[in-house]
Design a protein around this motif. Structure first.
Motif, PDB file in Angstrom:
ATOM      1  N   GLN A   1       1.750  -1.815 -12.755  1.00 15.01           N
ATOM      2  CA  GLN A   1       2.318  -0.628 -11.964  1.00 15.01           C
ATOM      3  C   GLN A   1       2.298  -2.078 -10.932  1.00 15.01           C
ATOM      4  OE1 GLN A   1       5.289   0.587 -12.479  1.00 15.01           O
ATOM      5  NE2 GLN A   1       5.821   0.328 -10.007  1.00 15.01           N
ATOM      6  N   ILE A   2       1.174  -1.680 -10.752  1.00  6.11           N
ATOM      7  CA  ILE A   2       0.658  -2.063  -9.197  1.00  6.11           C
ATOM      8  C   ILE A   2       0.802  -3.704  -9.113  1.00  6.11           C
ATOM      9  CG2 ILE A   2      -1.802  -3.267  -7.582  1.00  6.11           C
ATOM     10  CD1 ILE A   2      -3.062  -0.376  -8.717  1.00  6.11           C
ATOM     11  N   GLU A   3       0.916  -4.344  -9.660  1.00  6.70           N
ATOM     12  CA  GLU A   3       0.943  -6.075  -9.646  1.00  6.70           C
ATOM     13  C   GLU A   3       3.236  -5.601  -9.613  1.00  6.70           C
ATOM     14  OE1 GLU A   3       2.449  -9.865  -9.351  1.00  6.70           O
ATOM     15  OE2 GLU A   3       0.520  -8.464  -8.814  1.00  6.70           O
ATOM     16  N   ARG A   4       4.027  -5.076 -10.232  1.00  5.78           N
ATOM     17  CA  ARG A   4       5.422  -4.657 -10.032  1.00  5.78           C
ATOM     18  C   ARG A   4       5.362  -3.886  -8.851  1.00  5.78           C
ATOM     19  NH1 ARG A   4       4.418  -3.109 -15.483  1.00  5.78           N
ATOM     20  NH2 ARG A   4       4.565  -1.082 -14.880  1.00  5.78           N
ATOM     21  N   TYR A   5       4.991  -3.777  -8.047  1.00  7.85           N
ATOM     22  CA  TYR A   5       5.086  -3.303  -6.395  1.00  7.85           C
ATOM     23  C   TYR A   5       4.578  -4.301  -5.413  1.00  7.85           C
ATOM     24  CZ  TYR A   5       5.868   2.168  -7.742  1.00  7.85           C
ATOM     25  OH  TYR A   5       6.002   3.060  -7.828  1.00  7.85           O
TER      26      TYR A   5
ATOM     27  N   LEU B   1       0.861  -1.334   0.020  1.00  9.52           N
ATOM     28  CA  LEU B   1      -0.378  -0.251  -0.222  1.00  9.52           C
ATOM     29  C   LEU B   1       0.512   1.151   0.350  1.00  9.52           C
ATOM     30  CD1 LEU B   1      -2.725  -0.808   2.448  1.00  9.52           C
ATOM     31  CD2 LEU B   1      -3.052  -0.565   0.126  1.00  9.52           C
ATOM     32  N   THR B   2       1.764   1.297   1.175  1.00  7.60           N
ATOM     33  CA  THR B   2       2.869   3.108   0.778  1.00  7.60           C
ATOM     34  C   THR B   2       3.699   3.041  -0.634  1.00  7.60           C
ATOM     35  OG1 THR B   2       3.379   2.431   2.782  1.00  7.60           O
ATOM     36  CG2 THR B   2       4.845   3.293   2.251  1.00  7.60           C
ATOM     37  N   LEU B   3       3.851   1.541  -1.386  1.00  9.09           N
ATOM     38  CA  LEU B   3       4.072   1.650  -2.250  1.00  9.09           C
ATOM     39  C   LEU B   3       3.691   2.805  -3.274  1.00  9.09           C
ATOM     40  CD1 LEU B   3       6.555  -1.302  -2.468  1.00  9.09           C
ATOM     41  CD2 LEU B   3       7.397   0.636  -2.747  1.00  9.09           C
ATOM     42  N   ILE B   4       2.352   1.979  -3.678  1.00 11.53           N
ATOM     43  CA  ILE B   4       1.174   2.558  -4.571  1.00 11.53           C
ATOM     44  C   ILE B   4       0.799   3.457  -3.953  1.00 11.53           C
ATOM     45  CG2 ILE B   4      -0.987   1.933  -4.711  1.00 11.53           C
ATOM     46  CD1 ILE B   4      -1.208  -1.245  -4.677  1.00 11.53           C
ATOM     47  N   TYR B   5       0.660   4.145  -2.893  1.00 11.65           N
ATOM     48  CA  TYR B   5      -0.277   5.701  -2.556  1.00 11.65           C
ATOM     49  C   TYR B   5       1.158   6.548  -2.481  1.00 11.65           C
ATOM     50  CZ  TYR B   5      -4.259   3.281  -2.372  1.00 11.65           C
ATOM     51  OH  TYR B   5      -5.577   2.992  -2.673  1.00 11.65           O
ATOM     52  N   THR B   6       1.574   6.079  -2.520  1.00  9.39           N
ATOM     53  CA  THR B   6       3.546   6.625  -2.656  1.00  9.39           C
ATOM     54  C   THR B   6       3.703   7.467  -4.048  1.00  9.39           C
ATOM     55  OG1 THR B   6       4.364   6.497  -0.580  1.00  9.39           O
ATOM     56  CG2 THR B   6       5.778   7.750  -2.685  1.00  9.39           C
ATOM     57  N   ASP B   7       2.964   6.365  -4.385  1.00  7.69           N
ATOM     58  CA  ASP B   7       3.078   6.979  -6.106  1.00  7.69           C
ATOM     59  C   ASP B   7       2.328   7.884  -6.718  1.00  7.69           C
ATOM     60  OD1 ASP B   7       4.391   6.804  -8.751  1.00  7.69           O
ATOM     61  OD2 ASP B   7       4.129   4.494  -9.209  1.00  7.69           O
ATOM     62  N   ALA B   8       1.017   6.658  -6.850  1.00  4.57           N
ATOM     63  CA  ALA B   8      -0.062   7.660  -6.522  1.00  4.57           C
ATOM     64  C   ALA B   8       0.026   9.085  -6.232  1.00  4.57           C
ATOM     65  CB  ALA B   8      -0.912   6.886  -6.486  1.00  4.57           C
ATOM     66  N   PHE B   9       0.091   9.463  -5.864  1.00  3.28           N
ATOM     67  CA  PHE B   9      -0.191  10.347  -4.563  1.00  3.28           C
ATOM     68  C   PHE B   9       0.918  11.909  -5.484  1.00  3.28           C
ATOM     69  CE2 PHE B   9      -2.990   9.441  -1.510  1.00  3.28           C
ATOM     70  CZ  PHE B   9      -4.430  10.270  -1.623  1.00  3.28           C
ATOM     71  N   ARG B  10       2.288  10.891  -5.559  1.00  2.73           N
ATOM     72  CA  ARG B  10       3.386  11.645  -6.489  1.00  2.73           C
ATOM     73  C   ARG B  10       2.849  12.691  -7.673  1.00  2.73           C
ATOM     74  NH1 ARG B  10       6.054  10.762  -9.791  1.00  2.73           N
ATOM     75  NH2 ARG B  10       5.875   8.600 -10.480  1.00  2.73           N
ATOM     76  N   GLN B  11       2.071  11.741  -8.688  1.00  2.42           N
ATOM     77  CA  GLN B  11       1.871  11.623  -9.732  1.00  2.42           C
ATOM     78  C   GLN B  11       0.699  13.696  -9.659  1.00  2.42           C
ATOM     79  OE1 GLN B  11       1.195   8.779 -12.306  1.00  2.42           O
ATOM     80  NE2 GLN B  11       1.290   6.541 -11.042  1.00  2.42           N
ATOM     81  N   LEU B  12      -0.189  13.233  -8.770  1.00  5.06           N
ATOM     82  CA  LEU B  12      -0.837  13.979  -8.023  1.00  5.06           C
ATOM     83  C   LEU B  12      -0.617  15.421  -7.625  1.00  5.06           C
ATOM     84  CD1 LEU B  12      -4.488  11.648  -7.675  1.00  5.06           C
ATOM     85  CD2 LEU B  12      -3.695  12.949  -9.630  1.00  5.06           C
TER      86      LEU B  12
END
Length: 248
Positions: A236-240, A46-57
């Protein structure tokens, strides 16, 4: 002519200021989490996913870990901007939050037992008329509601944390402990519980896990859902997931 040049100069200054704002440091958003990165791969994922997702925003994500009940209270009070991972049904229990439309992953709610004679059919209805003493973690209102639909209050009790729920199973003070598999699996690997004979007795539910944001971030929730979908479609989510599984 001089007036037109003056107005044009103001316009350019405003646009330059807007660009400077965009190029500035990212805004911060704070989400409550029920688990920490040391409690299993799901939290790291979850940390990997949402850190990336929010960074994109354009946001810098801060995650604060709380017990489940405290996380809900902090979100309801507006002390944090939302919660990192809750069930689909959680929306009905938290009117001040909005569900991010794209689920992160699917999780199983499990009834755990130690007694060998405890037998259950799958699903919540498998608990009805069983007579078992069932405990669950404080701060999971959706689980509490589902259990209350099939068992009388005299057979139900809350515990403050998962460790307490498992210990009471070992001591024979309860017959079943209900919790999310991703939270319990790492605990069963600890020395305290590894050889205690605790086992999954039944899968009560499998459903999507979503992030939730405060209502004032409703537009951001929609944009975050779109980013998560792109990340899923791109793999990307699967890679994370693979990365989180191999982290210690």
């Amino acid at each position: 002519m001089r007036r037109r040049q003056f107005v044009t100069g103001i316009t350019l200054s405003v646009l330059a200021g807007q660009r400077a704002g965009i190029a500035g440091p990212p805004r911060r958003i704070v989400l409550a989490s029920l688990v920490t990165n040391t409690e299993g791969f799901a939290a790291r994922w979850l940390t990997l996913i949402y850190t990336d997702a929010f960074r994109q925003l354009g946001f810098e994500l801060e995650i604060r870990s709380f017990p489940a009940a405290r996380a809900g209270a902090e979100a309801a009070a507006g002390n944090v901007d939302g919660e990192l991972a809750r069930s689909f049904e959680y929306q009905a229990m938290q009117p001040n939050l909005v569900r991010v439309p794209e689920a992160t992953f699917f999780a199983s709610t499990i009834a755990y037992a130690r007694r060998h004679d405890v037998l259950l059919a799958p699903g919540w209805e498998g608990l009805r008329d069983t007579g078992y003493r069932v405990e669950y973690r404080l701060g999971y209102p959706a689980v509490a509601s589902k259990l209350a639909d099939v068992l009388p209050p005299s057979q139900l009790a809350e515990v403050r944390n998962a460790e307490t729920g498992l210990r009471k199973l070992v001591l024979g003070r309860s017959d079943l402990y209900v919790d999310v598999e991703d939270s319990i699996a790492p605990l069963l690997e600890r020395a305290e519980f590894r050889n205690a004979g605790i086992r999954p007795a039944s899968v009560l539910q499998r459903g999507p896990i979503h992030a939730y944001l405060n209502k004032q971030h409703a537009d951001l929730a929609l944009r975050l859902g779109a980013v998560l979908k792109k990340m899923r479609d791109s793999g990307q989510i699967e890679r994370y997931r693979q990365q989180a599984m191999h982290q210690n």
